[in-house]
Design a protein around this motif. Structure first.
Motif, PDB file in Angstrom:
ATOM      1  N   GLU A  14       0.838  -1.202   0.000  1.00 23.01           N
ATOM      2  CA  GLU A  14       0.000   0.000   0.000  1.00 23.01           C
ATOM      3  C   GLU A  14       0.870   1.248   0.000  1.00 23.01           C
ATOM      4  O   GLU A  14       0.563   2.245  -0.659  1.00 23.01           O
ATOM      5  N   GLY A  15       2.003   1.192   0.744  1.00 21.67           N
ATOM      6  CA  GLY A  15       2.911   2.341   0.773  1.00 21.67           C
ATOM      7  C   GLY A  15       3.515   2.617  -0.589  1.00 21.67           C
ATOM      8  O   GLY A  15       3.612   3.764  -1.023  1.00 21.67           O
ATOM      9  N   VAL A  16       3.913   1.561  -1.310  1.00 20.42           N
ATOM     10  CA  VAL A  16       4.475   1.728  -2.647  1.00 20.42           C
ATOM     11  C   VAL A  16       3.448   2.300  -3.600  1.00 20.42           C
ATOM     12  O   VAL A  16       3.722   3.196  -4.397  1.00 20.42           O
ATOM     13  N   THR A  17       2.206   1.776  -3.522  1.00 18.39           N
ATOM     14  CA  THR A  17       1.136   2.286  -4.377  1.00 18.39           C
ATOM     15  C   THR A  17       0.889   3.764  -4.130  1.00 18.39           C
ATOM     16  O   THR A  17       0.754   4.561  -5.066  1.00 18.39           O
ATOM     17  N   LEU A  18       0.857   4.156  -2.853  1.00 18.91           N
ATOM     18  CA  LEU A  18       0.634   5.561  -2.511  1.00 18.91           C
ATOM     19  C   LEU A  18       1.781   6.425  -3.004  1.00 18.91           C
ATOM     20  O   LEU A  18       1.568   7.531  -3.517  1.00 18.91           O
ATOM     21  N   ALA A  19       3.001   5.908  -2.888  1.00 13.15           N
ATOM     22  CA  ALA A  19       4.177   6.680  -3.290  1.00 13.15           C
ATOM     23  C   ALA A  19       4.164   7.011  -4.772  1.00 13.15           C
ATOM     24  O   ALA A  19       4.665   8.054  -5.187  1.00 13.15           O
ATOM     25  N   PHE A  20       3.575   6.131  -5.599  1.00 14.85           N
ATOM     26  CA  PHE A  20       3.630   6.343  -7.042  1.00 14.85           C
ATOM     27  C   PHE A  20       2.343   6.914  -7.629  1.00 14.85           C
ATOM     28  O   PHE A  20       2.384   7.557  -8.680  1.00 14.85           O
ATOM     29  N   LYS A  21       1.182   6.688  -6.971  1.00 16.55           N
ATOM     30  CA  LYS A  21      -0.081   7.072  -7.583  1.00 16.55           C
ATOM     31  C   LYS A  21      -0.727   8.302  -6.962  1.00 16.55           C
ATOM     32  O   LYS A  21      -1.674   8.849  -7.521  1.00 16.55           O
ATOM     33  N   ALA A  22      -0.236   8.739  -5.816  1.00 18.52           N
ATOM     34  CA  ALA A  22      -0.833   9.906  -5.167  1.00 18.52           C
ATOM     35  C   ALA A  22      -0.495  11.172  -5.949  1.00 18.52           C
ATOM     36  O   ALA A  22       0.382  11.189  -6.810  1.00 18.52           O
ATOM     37  N   LYS A  23      -1.197  12.247  -5.633  1.00 20.04           N
ATOM     38  CA  LYS A  23      -0.913  13.531  -6.271  1.00 20.04           C
ATOM     39  C   LYS A  23       0.501  13.990  -5.925  1.00 20.04           C
ATOM     40  O   LYS A  23       1.076  13.585  -4.923  1.00 20.04           O
ATOM     41  N   GLY A  25       1.749  16.727  -4.737  1.00 18.34           N
ATOM     42  CA  GLY A  25       1.955  17.329  -3.427  1.00 18.34           C
ATOM     43  C   GLY A  25       2.029  16.292  -2.324  1.00 18.34           C
ATOM     44  O   GLY A  25       2.846  16.393  -1.410  1.00 18.34           O
ATOM     45  N   VAL A  26       1.189  15.252  -2.419  1.00 14.54           N
ATOM     46  CA  VAL A  26       1.199  14.181  -1.421  1.00 14.54           C
ATOM     47  C   VAL A  26       2.499  13.401  -1.493  1.00 14.54           C
ATOM     48  O   VAL A  26       3.106  13.061  -0.473  1.00 14.54           O
ATOM     49  N   ARG A  27       2.959  13.128  -2.710  1.00 16.34           N
ATOM     50  CA  ARG A  27       4.211  12.382  -2.873  1.00 16.34           C
ATOM     51  C   ARG A  27       5.399  13.186  -2.343  1.00 16.34           C
ATOM     52  O   ARG A  27       6.335  12.621  -1.761  1.00 16.34           O
ATOM     53  N   LEU A  28       5.374  14.490  -2.540  1.00 15.56           N
ATOM     54  CA  LEU A  28       6.431  15.335  -1.997  1.00 15.56           C
ATOM     55  C   LEU A  28       6.389  15.312  -0.473  1.00 15.56           C
ATOM     56  O   LEU A  28       7.437  15.253   0.189  1.00 15.56           O
ATOM     57  N   TYR A  29       5.189  15.342   0.084  1.00 20.85           N
ATOM     58  CA  TYR A  29       5.007  15.219   1.530  1.00 20.85           C
ATOM     59  C   TYR A  29       5.626  13.929   2.041  1.00 20.85           C
ATOM     60  O   TYR A  29       6.364  13.902   3.035  1.00 20.85           O
ATOM     61  N   ILE A  30       5.313  12.818   1.336  1.00 23.83           N
ATOM     62  CA  ILE A  30       5.831  11.515   1.752  1.00 23.83           C
ATOM     63  C   ILE A  30       7.356  11.507   1.710  1.00 23.83           C
ATOM     64  O   ILE A  30       8.021  11.024   2.632  1.00 23.83           O
ATOM     65  N   SER A  31       7.917  12.041   0.627  1.00 26.70           N
ATOM     66  CA  SER A  31       9.377  12.071   0.481  1.00 26.70           C
ATOM     67  C   SER A  31      10.030  12.801   1.637  1.00 26.70           C
ATOM     68  O   SER A  31      11.061  12.362   2.165  1.00 26.70           O
ATOM     69  N   LEU A  56      11.524   5.822  -2.990  1.00 23.30           N
ATOM     70  CA  LEU A  56      10.567   5.537  -4.062  1.00 23.30           C
ATOM     71  C   LEU A  56       9.627   6.716  -4.283  1.00 23.30           C
ATOM     72  O   LEU A  56       9.285   7.043  -5.432  1.00 23.30           O
ATOM     73  N   ALA A  57       9.199   7.350  -3.193  1.00 18.59           N
ATOM     74  CA  ALA A  57       8.331   8.517  -3.329  1.00 18.59           C
ATOM     75  C   ALA A  57       9.045   9.646  -4.065  1.00 18.59           C
ATOM     76  O   ALA A  57       8.449  10.347  -4.891  1.00 18.59           O
ATOM     77  N   SER A  58      10.331   9.799  -3.796  1.00 16.85           N
ATOM     78  CA  SER A  58      11.113  10.827  -4.487  1.00 16.85           C
ATOM     79  C   SER A  58      11.249  10.491  -5.970  1.00 16.85           C
ATOM     80  O   SER A  58      11.120  11.369  -6.834  1.00 16.85           O
ATOM     81  N   PHE A  59      11.509   9.227  -6.277  1.00 17.97           N
ATOM     82  CA  PHE A  59      11.638   8.804  -7.664  1.00 17.97           C
ATOM     83  C   PHE A  59      10.352   9.056  -8.453  1.00 17.97           C
ATOM     84  O   PHE A  59      10.388   9.373  -9.648  1.00 17.97           O
ATOM     85  N   SER A  60       9.225   8.922  -7.777  1.00 15.92           N
ATOM     86  CA  SER A  60       7.940   9.091  -8.457  1.00 15.92           C
ATOM     87  C   SER A  60       7.722  10.520  -8.936  1.00 15.92           C
ATOM     88  O   SER A  60       6.816  10.782  -9.727  1.00 15.92           O
ATOM     89  N   LEU A  61       8.540  11.445  -8.454  1.00 18.98           N
ATOM     90  CA  LEU A  61       8.422  12.851  -8.841  1.00 18.98           C
ATOM     91  C   LEU A  61       9.381  13.219  -9.974  1.00 18.98           C
ATOM     92  O   LEU A  61       9.576  14.396 -10.267  1.00 18.98           O
ATOM     93  N   SER A  62       9.966  12.226 -10.627  1.00 14.93           N
ATOM     94  CA  SER A  62      10.989  12.481 -11.648  1.00 14.93           C
ATOM     95  C   SER A  62      10.494  13.363 -12.785  1.00 14.93           C
ATOM     96  O   SER A  62      11.278  14.086 -13.416  1.00 14.93           O
ATOM     97  N   GLY A  63       9.189  13.320 -13.064  1.00 17.75           N
ATOM     98  CA  GLY A  63       8.641  14.161 -14.122  1.00 17.75           C
ATOM     99  C   GLY A  63       8.847  15.645 -13.864  1.00 17.75           C
ATOM    100  O   GLY A  63       8.936  16.443 -14.815  1.00 17.75           O
ATOM    101  N   THR A 116      13.481  20.420  -7.882  1.00 13.71           N
ATOM    102  CA  THR A 116      12.492  20.892  -8.857  1.00 13.71           C
ATOM    103  C   THR A 116      11.068  20.704  -8.348  1.00 13.71           C
ATOM    104  O   THR A 116      10.202  21.554  -8.608  1.00 13.71           O
ATOM    105  N   ALA A 117      10.807  19.622  -7.627  1.00 11.35           N
ATOM    106  CA  ALA A 117       9.458  19.399  -7.081  1.00 11.35           C
ATOM    107  C   ALA A 117       9.115  20.471  -6.055  1.00 11.35           C
ATOM    108  O   ALA A 117       7.997  21.007  -6.042  1.00 11.35           O
ATOM    109  N   ALA A 118      10.066  20.811  -5.198  1.00 11.79           N
ATOM    110  CA  ALA A 118       9.838  21.869  -4.206  1.00 11.79           C
ATOM    111  C   ALA A 118       9.713  23.227  -4.881  1.00 11.79           C
ATOM    112  O   ALA A 118       8.919  24.076  -4.449  1.00 11.79           O
ATOM    113  N   TYR A 119      10.493  23.441  -5.916  1.00 10.25           N
ATOM    114  CA  TYR A 119      10.424  24.686  -6.687  1.00 10.25           C
ATOM    115  C   TYR A 119       9.030  24.866  -7.272  1.00 10.25           C
ATOM    116  O   TYR A 119       8.411  25.937  -7.146  1.00 10.25           O
TER     117      TYR A 119
END
Length: 467
Positions: A14-23, A25-31, A56-63, A116-119
């Motif tokens: 569930e944690g992995v799913t949340l890390a990659f599929k959440a919005k 802002g949520v993923r940045l929060y998790i990271s 993993l949460a940080s990686f999900s923000l690579s875009g 870049t995500a924080a920016y």
């Protein structure tokens, strides 16, 4: 046992799913929030490595890095970090330990992603998400502080924790597996304590980083309760047993208050400075008497300065070998893993542990990646400090507070890095915090500078930034 393992597996999935599929802002929060506990996913095994949820949460923000890549190129911090990443890719071609090389590349990439995500998040909401997330991290730091204090007072509790299955969630399982054999981390010393860290040096630097951030947010964003959090985190530094951390804790806060008073011209700060000088002198006196005299029980008769001298003598031997290694390989360095091979052969000749690292940020850069890597590392450190100074000069208390957090927080990490082994970006727990501070500062400077420029066009006599 199987049912417990199944429940743990479900939780981690569930944690992995949340890390990659959440919005985003949520993923940045998790990271950011997961930067302390890390939460290693024990049911995911990649090349002998258990990835933490924070990574993993940080990686999900690579875009974000792809989309905001041009913004990085407009700041010296971004240019230096990108240059270091490119150079690391070249260094990998002659590195004997590709696994260590890959770890450095991955975390430097994540560092850029989080900047870049924080920016982007700061441009969207003027830093509210980042400030709230950093506040939560500071409050979570209390857990680390309590563990450090408890483990220092009772090494038996620390040993029980490190041997428990629970520790594998929050401490690198690979490091735990060699802690009592070839690991060489100093938390096994009863005079040291690391909490969720296996080394007292990074533990004290992390507490110091959060203490500075908590104080800065309490001053710039009206979060007064964080001032108490800051004091508690600062006090916990003295329980880590890190000699460098203790000295930094005594001196750095006073320097930061002086800088803040000088840049903001706030006379009220001189009251804090006077109080700070008195408090630091008291702490220094108590520490000196306690350290030189030893414990009341007589269990430790070797004074603080004697232990510091012994440590410095060991470091001098290590640093001399590192300098000689750099002289023999100035352009390429030894590559990632090269130091470990060279030092393990030399260490028995001088009676030291073969697992010792260079214990200095610049020497780590020099021995791993040669003159070019060292030059880029120095440029990155200078650019981070300059960014913090620029933000601190603003009269807007919110942006000057972020500048103080960056300048003081990274300053603590960088100074302690001159005698420990985590390198220019800090230890993995610190990387998300520093990256987010950088991204937030870059965005606030962009917004405020553009606002000031627009104001000048309309009303040339109005100024919001001290020249």
């Amino acid at each position: 046992m199987d049912s417990n393992s199944d429940r743990l597996g479900d939780f981690e999935n569930e944690g992995v799913t949340l890390a990659f599929k959440a919005k985003g802002g949520v993923r940045l929060y998790i990271s950011l929030v997961a930067s302390l506990p890390q939460i290693y996913l024990l049911f995911i095994h990649i090349g002998g490595y258990f990835p933490p949820l924070a990574l993993l949460a940080s990686f999900s923000l690579s875009g974000k890095l792809i989309h905001w890549f041009p913004a990085l190129l407009k700041r010296s911090v971004g240019v230096a970090a990108l240059a270091l990443l490119v150079w690391y890719l070249f260094v990998g071609t002659w590195s004997p330990d590709l696994r260590l090389w890959g770890t450095h590349v991955v975390y430097l990439f994540v560092f850029l992603v989080l900047i870049t995500a924080a920016y982007a998040a700061t441009l969207r909401d003027n830093g509210k998400l980042i400030v709230n997330a950093l506040s939560i991290v500071c409050w979570l730091g209390i857990v680390q502080a309590v563990l450090v204090i408890c483990f220092r007072l009772s090494p038996q509790i620390e040993a029980a924790f490190l041997h428990s299955f629970l520790a594998r969630w929050f401490v690198n399982p690979n490091s735990l597996s060699i802690l009592y054999t070839t690991g060489g981390d100093n938390v096994l010393d009863v005079a040291k304590s690391g909490g969720l860290f296996l080394n007292s040096g990074p533990a004290s630097a992390y507490l110091g980083l959060l203490a500075i951030i908590a104080f800065s947010l309490s001053q710039g964003y009206g979060k007064k309760s964080l001032a108490l959090v800051s004091v508690f985190l600062w006090v916990a530094v003295f329980f880590t047993g890190s000699k460098a951390g203790i000295l930094i804790a005594i001196v750095l806060p006073l320097i930061l208050l002086l800088l803040l008073a000088a840049f903001t011209r706030n006379r009220k700060l001189w009251q804090y400075i006077t109080f700070g000088i008195a408090l630091l002198l008291i702490v220094a006196l108590v520490a000196l008497v306690s350290a030189v005299g030893g414990h009341v029980t007589g269990a430790n008769t070797q004074g603080f300065w004697q232990r510091s001298g012994a440590t410095l003598q060991t470091r001098m031997i290590i640093w001399q070998f590192a300098v000689e290694s750099f002289i023999h390989h100035p352009l390429t360095g030894l590559g990632f893993g090269g130091w470990q091979l060279a030092w393990s052969q030399y260490a028995p000749q001088v009676g030291l542990s073969p697992g010792f690292p260079p214990h200095n940020t610049f020497l780590i850069a020099a021995t791993e990646s040669g003159f070019i890597g060292l030059t880029i590392t120095l440029a990155l450190i200078i650019s981070i400090f300059w960014l913090g100074v620029r933000a601190l000069r603003f009269r807007d208390r919110s942006i000057s507070a972020i500048g103080l957090a960056l300048l003081g927080g990274y300053g603590w990490v960088a100074i302690e890095g001159m005698g420990t082994n985590y390198g220019v970006l800090g230890e993995i727990h610190m990387i998300p915090v520093i990256a987010v501070l950088l991204g937030c500062t870059m965005a606030l400077l962009k917004v405020r500078t553009e606002a000031v420029y627009s104001t000048h066009l309309l009303r040339p006599m109005v100024r919001e930034v001290d020249e």
